[in-house]
Write a protein that holds these residues in place. Structure first.
Motif, PDB file in Angstrom:
ATOM      1  N   PHE A   1       0.800  -1.228   0.000  1.00  0.00           N
ATOM      2  CA  PHE A   1       0.000   0.000   0.000  1.00  0.00           C
ATOM      3  C   PHE A   1       0.832   1.277   0.000  1.00  0.00           C
ATOM      4  N   LYS A   2       2.152   1.170  -0.118  1.00  0.00           N
ATOM      5  CA  LYS A   2       3.018   2.345  -0.022  1.00  0.00           C
ATOM      6  C   LYS A   2       2.681   3.409  -1.063  1.00  0.00           C
ATOM      7  N   ASP A   3       2.344   2.976  -2.261  1.00  0.00           N
ATOM      8  CA  ASP A   3       2.064   3.929  -3.345  1.00  0.00           C
ATOM      9  C   ASP A   3       0.903   4.861  -3.018  1.00  0.00           C
ATOM     10  N   ILE A   4      -0.140   4.316  -2.424  1.00  0.00           N
ATOM     11  CA  ILE A   4      -1.343   5.099  -2.172  1.00  0.00           C
ATOM     12  C   ILE A   4      -1.244   5.960  -0.914  1.00  0.00           C
ATOM     13  N   THR A   5      -0.363   5.591   0.006  1.00  0.00           N
ATOM     14  CA  THR A   5      -0.294   6.348   1.268  1.00  0.00           C
ATOM     15  C   THR A   5       0.282   7.743   1.087  1.00  0.00           C
ATOM     16  N   LYS A   6       0.944   8.011  -0.034  1.00  0.00           N
ATOM     17  CA  LYS A   6       1.446   9.373  -0.263  1.00  0.00           C
ATOM     18  C   LYS A   6       0.277  10.342  -0.465  1.00  0.00           C
ATOM     19  N   TYR A   7      -0.883   9.800  -0.777  1.00  0.00           N
ATOM     20  CA  TYR A   7      -2.100  10.604  -0.865  1.00  0.00           C
ATOM     21  C   TYR A   7      -2.979  10.400   0.371  1.00  0.00           C
ATOM     22  N   ALA A   8      -3.082   9.147   0.805  1.00  0.00           N
ATOM     23  CA  ALA A   8      -3.984   8.803   1.903  1.00  0.00           C
ATOM     24  C   ALA A   8      -3.546   9.389   3.238  1.00  0.00           C
ATOM     25  N   LEU A   9      -2.242   9.350   3.532  1.00  0.00           N
ATOM     26  CA  LEU A   9      -1.768   9.835   4.832  1.00  0.00           C
ATOM     27  C   LEU A   9      -1.959  11.341   4.988  1.00  0.00           C
ATOM     28  N   PRO A  10      -1.540  12.170   4.017  1.00  0.00           N
ATOM     29  CA  PRO A  10      -1.798  13.617   4.159  1.00  0.00           C
ATOM     30  C   PRO A  10      -3.289  13.941   4.274  1.00  0.00           C
ATOM     31  N   LEU A  11      -4.116  13.200   3.543  1.00  0.00           N
ATOM     32  CA  LEU A  11      -5.563  13.441   3.594  1.00  0.00           C
ATOM     33  C   LEU A  11      -6.122  13.094   4.963  1.00  0.00           C
ATOM     34  N   SER A  12      -5.610  12.025   5.566  1.00  0.00           N
ATOM     35  CA  SER A  12      -6.081  11.639   6.905  1.00  0.00           C
ATOM     36  C   SER A  12      -5.630  12.648   7.956  1.00  0.00           C
ATOM     37  N   ILE A  13      -4.427  13.198   7.780  1.00  0.00           N
ATOM     38  CA  ILE A  13      -3.941  14.238   8.692  1.00  0.00           C
ATOM     39  C   ILE A  13      -4.795  15.495   8.549  1.00  0.00           C
ATOM     40  N   PHE A  14      -5.127  15.834   7.305  1.00  0.00           N
ATOM     41  CA  PHE A  14      -5.999  16.978   7.037  1.00  0.00           C
ATOM     42  C   PHE A  14      -7.355  16.789   7.704  1.00  0.00           C
ATOM     43  N   SER A  15      -7.851  15.555   7.706  1.00  0.00           N
ATOM     44  CA  SER A  15      -9.130  15.247   8.328  1.00  0.00           C
ATOM     45  C   SER A  15      -9.102  15.547   9.825  1.00  0.00           C
ATOM     46  N   VAL A  16      -8.029  15.140  10.490  1.00  0.00           N
ATOM     47  CA  VAL A  16      -7.885  15.394  11.929  1.00  0.00           C
ATOM     48  C   VAL A  16      -7.790  16.894  12.202  1.00  0.00           C
ATOM     49  N   ILE A  17      -7.030  17.588  11.363  1.00  0.00           N
ATOM     50  CA  ILE A  17      -6.874  19.043  11.534  1.00  0.00           C
ATOM     51  C   ILE A  17      -8.209  19.764  11.339  1.00  0.00           C
ATOM     52  N   SER A  18      -8.959  19.370  10.308  1.00  0.00           N
ATOM     53  CA  SER A  18     -10.248  20.019  10.045  1.00  0.00           C
ATOM     54  C   SER A  18     -11.238  19.759  11.174  1.00  0.00           C
ATOM     55  N   LEU A  19     -11.156  18.573  11.774  1.00  0.00           N
ATOM     56  CA  LEU A  19     -12.026  18.285  12.917  1.00  0.00           C
ATOM     57  C   LEU A  19     -11.678  19.192  14.087  1.00  0.00           C
ATOM     58  N   ALA A  20     -10.388  19.382  14.324  1.00  0.00           N
ATOM     59  CA  ALA A  20      -9.954  20.268  15.406  1.00  0.00           C
ATOM     60  C   ALA A  20     -10.394  21.711  15.136  1.00  0.00           C
ATOM     61  N   LEU A  21     -10.296  22.142  13.881  1.00  0.00           N
ATOM     62  CA  LEU A  21     -10.687  23.501  13.522  1.00  0.00           C
ATOM     63  C   LEU A  21     -12.185  23.736  13.717  1.00  0.00           C
ATOM     64  N   SER A  22     -12.970  22.666  13.546  1.00  0.00           N
ATOM     65  CA  SER A  22     -14.432  22.812  13.693  1.00  0.00           C
ATOM     66  C   SER A  22     -14.823  23.172  15.123  1.00  0.00           C
ATOM     67  N   THR A  23     -13.961  22.859  16.086  1.00  0.00           N
ATOM     68  CA  THR A  23     -14.241  23.192  17.484  1.00  0.00           C
ATOM     69  C   THR A  23     -13.788  24.615  17.826  1.00  0.00           C
ATOM     70  N   ILE A  24     -12.989  25.204  16.923  1.00  0.00           N
ATOM     71  CA  ILE A  24     -12.473  26.552  17.156  1.00  0.00           C
ATOM     72  C   ILE A  24     -13.241  27.582  16.328  1.00  0.00           C
ATOM     73  N   LEU A  25     -13.405  27.271  15.046  1.00  0.00           N
ATOM     74  CA  LEU A  25     -14.096  28.192  14.141  1.00  0.00           C
ATOM     75  C   LEU A  25     -15.594  27.902  14.137  1.00  0.00           C
ATOM     76  N   VAL A  26     -16.206  28.080  15.294  1.00  0.00           N
ATOM     77  CA  VAL A  26     -17.616  27.704  15.454  1.00  0.00           C
ATOM     78  C   VAL A  26     -18.562  28.557  14.613  1.00  0.00           C
ATOM     79  N   HIS A  27     -18.126  29.744  14.223  1.00  0.00           N
ATOM     80  CA  HIS A  27     -18.984  30.618  13.426  1.00  0.00           C
ATOM     81  C   HIS A  27     -19.122  30.114  11.984  1.00  0.00           C
ATOM     82  N   ILE A  28     -18.222  29.216  11.577  1.00  0.00           N
ATOM     83  CA  ILE A  28     -18.343  28.585  10.254  1.00  0.00           C
ATOM     84  C   ILE A  28     -18.304  27.059  10.410  1.00  0.00           C
TER      85      ILE A  28
END
Length: 217
Positions: A160-187
């Motif tokens: 699965f190494k080939d696909i993780t160059k896309y999958a891993l950054p996207l999963s990290i982005f997912s965690v970051i966006s979830l954290a942002l949703s608790t801060i940017l409550v107005h949006i």
């Protein structure tokens, strides 16, 4: 009348069909497309909730709330289909992926629960609203952490190494966006939809990748 030999052949064909991961990944892709279509339909129907400020769950409240309720079920089923495909694909290596699969299972089953317990848009809180809120937290954490852990595990797997160059950054982005949703409550509504899209996109990318890698399946 079906002959015994034919019955055995049909039986083996059914078993082979059930254990074919291609079927589950195809169903996942179809489910994601259907989910997006219904999500758009739910958004444009009255009472026209604001997608920038209001949660997606609000779409399940109102005269056409059943559209979003059905969509929660579709999201849960497509996610369970995806998990089933992964379990078959991982085979003997499945144990190293169990944590990620369980967390993604919480995301999947939680979506089914959300369909039957609508959210509260205004106070006071109701029992079904409280259940919805608690379940939503579990769903969001399960989905984001699930794909992150699966991505990290896949990164150390040569298949699965080939696909993780896309999958891993996207999963990290997912965690970051979830954290942002608790801060940017107005949006919150916008951030939440970006977060949900990142998880569905992750599943879509993995599904397409595995469907094109027949040597893995």
């Amino acid at each position: 009348m079906v002959k015994k030999g034919t019955e055995k052949y049909i039986g083996r064909s059914k078993v082979k069909f059930i254990h074919d991961p291609h079927i589950y990944f195809i169903l996942t892709i179809m489910g994601i497309v259907l989910y997006l279509v219904l999500d758009i339909i739910a958004q444009i129907l009255p009472p026209h909730y604001n997608f920038i400020t209001q949660a997606e769950s609000d779409l399940a409240v109102g005269p056409y709330g059943y559209v979003m309720a059905v969509n929660f079920i579709i999201r849960g089923l497509l996610s369970l289909s995806f998990i089933t495909g992964l379990i078959i694909t991982f085979k003997s290596d499945r144990s190293r992926y169990n944590t990620g699969l369980i967390l993604l299972g919480i995301w999947s089953v939680g979506a089914l629960i959300l369909a039957f317990f609508p959210a509260d848009i205004t106070l006071p809180d109701t029992v079904h609203g409280i259940i919805h809120g608690i379940t939503a937290i579990a769903v969001f954490l399960g989905g984001s952490l699930g794909i992150l852990i699966l991505s990290i595990r896949m990164r150390t797997d040569n298949k699965f190494k080939d696909i993780t160059k896309y999958a891993l950054p996207l999963s990290i982005f997912s965690v970051i966006s979830l954290a942002l949703s608790t801060i940017l409550v107005h949006i919150f509504g916008l951030i939440e939809r970006i977060f949900l899209a990142s998880i569905l996109l992750w599943m879509l990318i993995i599904s397409i990748y595995l469907l094109n890698r027949k040597e893995i399946l």
